[in-house]
Design an enzyme around this catalytic site. Structure first.
Site, PDB file in Angstrom:
ATOM      1  CB  SER A  76      -0.960  -0.044   1.191  1.00  0.00           C
ATOM      2  OG  SER A  76      -2.112   0.718   0.927  1.00  0.00           O
ATOM      3  CE  LYS A 129     -17.409  19.826  11.512  1.00  0.00           C
ATOM      4  NZ  LYS A 129     -16.145  20.050  10.775  1.00  0.00           N
TER       5      LYS A 129
END
Length: 272
Positions: A76, A129
Site C-alpha cells: 500500500s 458534519k
C-alpha cells in the site's frame, strides 16, 4: 535509508519529520551520490506517504539515483513510496502491492445504544458534519461523499504506479484491486524489477553510478521503548509466533499486520 513501520506523522518506529529532513539533507550533501532505501511497511496515511514520494522525486532532480529494496512487506503506502525509485528490488519472501485506498470505517451503534437506554446527540451545523460518528446512521449520501474522496486518491495512486512501472492506466488499474502480491507475482506483473539480495542491489547501484567499492552510510530512526513496552512486546512476540505458525507466514508479516489493524493500508485522514 530505512523506512519502517506504519506510515504516519510519528509512532514508535516511524517519524515523518526525521524522514523528510534526512532526504533533504542527502539531496544537499555533495558527498552523497545515490540513495538506497530499505522499506518494510504495511502502508499508512495518504498524506505522509505522498510527502515521502514527492521528497524522493525532488531528491532525484539532482541526477542522483534512488534504488528501493523491499523487505518483508512493502504494501500500500509502502509500495506507493517505492514508485519514486529508479529500480525496485525485493526479497523472494516479500509481500508487496496492496494498491488501493481505505477512506474510513463507520459503526452505526444507534440501535445498540437505544436498547441499553443510552441517548446521545451531537449538536452540529451542516447535515454531513457528524457523518461516520457512531451515534448517527450513515446515509447513502455520506457513503457517496467518502467514496468520491477514496476514488480520487485511488486514481492518484494508480496513476503513480502506471508512470513508475511504464504501464498505461488501464493496465495499472487491473493490478490495483487492493490485493497483496508475492515477490514472484509482482515481478511477473512488472511491479518490481528484480528478486535479489540487498548486497547485490548495492553492487548494481555502485556499478550504475560507476563507483566501485562505494562507501555506505546508514540512516535509521532509532526506536525508543520503555520497560513496559518491552514486557508487552515479549507477550506479543509469543502470540505473533503462534499465529504465524498457523497461517504459514513469516512472523515479521504478522507483526506488521498487527501494527496496522490487521491489514495493509493506505489511509485517508479523518476529521470532525
Amino acid at each position: 535509508m530505512y523506512i519502517e513501520g506504519h506510515i504516519s506523522e510519528e509512532n514508535a518506529e516511524y517519524n515523518q519529520k526525521w524522514l523528510l529532513s534526512t532526504i533533504n539533507k542527502l539531496k544537499q550533501n555533495k558527498k552523497n551520490v545515490a540513495l538506497a532505501v530499505y522499506i518494510n511497511s504495511p502502508g499508512g496515511a495518504v498524506y505522509q506517504a505522498d510527502e515521502v514520494y514527492l521528497a524522493l522525486q525532488d531528491y532525484k532532480t539532482t541526477g542522483k539515483l534512488v534504488y528501493v529494496y523491499q523487505g518483508p512487506m512493502a504494501a500500500s503506502g509502502g509500495y506507493y513510496i517505492s514508485c519514486a525509485s529508479d529500480k525496485i528490488f525485493a526479497n523472494r519472501n516479500t509481500l508487496t502491492g496492496c494498491i488501493g485506498v481505505i477512506s474510513g470505517t463507520t459503526f452505526d451503534m444507534t440501535e445498540f445504544l437505544e436498547n441499553i437506554g443510552i441517548k446521545t446527540e451531537t449538536i452540529h451545523s451542516g447535515k454531513n458534519k457528524n457523518m461516520m460518528n457512531f451515534n448517527e446512521p450513515f446515509t447513502e449520501e455520506q457513503k457517496q461523499i467518502m467514496q468520491s474522496i477514496s476514488d480520487e486518491c485511488y486514481e492518484q495512486f494508480v496513476s503513480i504506479v502506471a508512470k513508475a512501472r511504464r504501464l498505461n492506466y488501464s493496465q495499472a488499474e487491473k493490478l490495483s484491486d487492493g490485493r497483496l502480491y508475492t515477490a514472484k507475482q509482482a515481478l511477473e506483473l512488472g511491479l518490481i524489477d528484480r528478486i535479489d539480495s540487498w548486497d547485490n542491489m548495492i553492487e548494481e547501484l555502485s556499478e550504475e553510478i560507476d563507483m566501485p567499492g562505494i562507501k555506505l552510510q546508514y540512516f535509521k530512526k532509532e526506536k525508543k521503548n520503555s520497560f513496559v513496552d518491552y514486557l508487552t512486546g515479549k507477550a506479543k512476540d509469543f502470540q505473533n509466533a503462534a499465529i504465524a505458525a498457523k497461517m504459514g507466514l513469516p512472523v515479521s508479516i504478522i507483526e506488521q499486520m498487527n501494527r496496522s489493524n490487521l491489514m495493509p493500508q493506505y489511509l485517508l485522514p479523518t476529521a470532525k
